[in-house]
Scaffold this active site. Structure first.
Site, PDB file in Angstrom:
ATOM      1  N   GLU A   1      -0.130  -4.470   3.011  1.00 16.61           N
ATOM      2  CA  GLU A   1       1.124  -3.560   2.792  1.00 16.61           C
ATOM      3  C   GLU A   1       1.582  -3.152   4.339  1.00 16.61           C
ATOM      4  O   GLU A   1       2.534  -3.249   4.585  1.00 16.61           O
ATOM      5  CB  GLU A   1       0.692  -2.310   2.074  1.00 16.61           C
ATOM      6  CG  GLU A   1       0.353  -2.526   0.794  1.00 16.61           C
ATOM      7  CD  GLU A   1       1.851  -2.808  -0.152  1.00 16.61           C
ATOM      8  OE1 GLU A   1       2.863  -2.856   0.520  1.00 16.61           O
ATOM      9  OE2 GLU A   1       1.826  -3.005  -1.220  1.00 16.61           O
TER      10      GLU A   1
ATOM     11  N   HIS B   1      10.787  -6.446   4.342  1.00 15.74           N
ATOM     12  CA  HIS B   1       9.456  -6.213   3.730  1.00 15.74           C
ATOM     13  C   HIS B   1       8.917  -7.075   2.715  1.00 15.74           C
ATOM     14  O   HIS B   1       7.797  -7.783   2.808  1.00 15.74           O
ATOM     15  CB  HIS B   1       9.379  -4.799   3.078  1.00 15.74           C
ATOM     16  CG  HIS B   1       7.917  -4.311   2.661  1.00 15.74           C
ATOM     17  ND1 HIS B   1       7.582  -4.542   1.341  1.00 15.74           N
ATOM     18  CD2 HIS B   1       7.061  -3.668   3.134  1.00 15.74           C
ATOM     19  CE1 HIS B   1       6.174  -4.192   1.384  1.00 15.74           C
ATOM     20  NE2 HIS B   1       5.947  -3.622   2.370  1.00 15.74           N
ATOM     21  N   GLU B   2      10.097  -7.462   1.817  1.00 11.86           N
ATOM     22  CA  GLU B   2       9.788  -8.527   0.851  1.00 11.86           C
ATOM     23  C   GLU B   2       9.468  -9.948   1.401  1.00 11.86           C
ATOM     24  O   GLU B   2       8.827 -10.882   0.990  1.00 11.86           O
ATOM     25  CB  GLU B   2      10.688  -8.576  -0.126  1.00 11.86           C
ATOM     26  CG  GLU B   2      10.722  -7.319  -1.210  1.00 11.86           C
ATOM     27  CD  GLU B   2       9.686  -6.904  -1.845  1.00 11.86           C
ATOM     28  OE1 GLU B   2       8.893  -8.059  -2.412  1.00 11.86           O
ATOM     29  OE2 GLU B   2       9.173  -5.819  -1.790  1.00 11.86           O
TER      30      GLU B   2
END
Length: 223
Positions: free
Chosen positions: A151, A92-93
């Site tokens: 997101e 995700h990062e």
């Protein structure tokens, strides 16, 4: 006011140096470093941006990635997550880096940063800017709110990242379940930065359900 890519690169580089110097970085012999190195052994770059990984030994919970490919994981978060869940968070990062979301966040933070004002007025290089000002820049950039679209894109990147690593991508959903539980445990300041980064929109329930739906559609177990 505009920020050139070169100016942004210098700001991020100086910021990472200050963050590394301000935290206890686990050495190469540390079990945390060995674990992270094993998990990320095949992760060399994110769409041309070379990745580098370090662990901060701390009781706080967080993980972040900077536009220059610096990925930092907090040891307390590693204690909380299984290998697959941790990979989901890392993916995700890294998604923020690959998709250039982190670059946008850092550029915006720099535009309104007192550190940037210092460069333009009394300093010639980032080496002359105080650690306090750089710390404020880091805090603003790393806790910046991402859009709903960003997101969702980063969630999907983490999911696909796990698949690419031959892992069950439902681990992404399980990581969100743990983060949701953390958000319900009161005002523990150790969770603050991590939850501020993840507790935006869409909310945890929606993100968990989306990961569950994708996993089932792809034939993965969601237990």
């Amino acid at each position: 006011m505009t920020i050139t890519d070169e100016e942004l690169s210098e700001a991020v580089s100086s910021s990472v140096k200050v963050m590394d110097a301000s935290n206890t970085v686990c050495g190469v012999a540390s079990p945390y470093t060995r674990r992270l190195n094993k998990l990320t052994a095949n992760m060399k770059d994110a769409k041309g941006i070379r990745l580098n990984f370090k662990v901060y030994k701390t009781t706080d919970f967080n993980a972040f990635a900077c536009p220059d490919g610096s990925v930092r994981i907090y040891s307390a978060l590693m204690d909380l997550m299984t290998d697959d869940e941790l990979l989901g968070i890392i993916g995700h990062e890294i998604g923020y880096v690959s998709l250039r979301h982190s670059k946008i966040a850092w550029r915006q933070a720099l535009l309104f940063s007192a550190a940037s004002d210092a460069i333009g007025s009394v300093s010639e290089t980032w080496d002359d800017v105080s650690n306090t000002l750089i710390g404020d820049l880091c805090s603003a950039a790393l806790t910046a709110r991402h859009s709903r679209t960003q997101e969702t894109e980063a969630d999907d990147y983490g999911y696909d990242f796990l698949k690419k690593c031959s892992k069950n991508p439902w681990a992404m959903g399980k990581a969100f379940i743990k983060l949701k539980k953390m958000s319900q445990q009161g005002s523990d300041s150790r969770y603050a930065m991590l939850l501020k980064a993840f507790s935006s929109h869409p909310d945890f329930d929606e993100r968990i359900q989306r990961m569950r739906d994708r996993s089932k559609q792809d034939g993965y177990a969601t237990r």
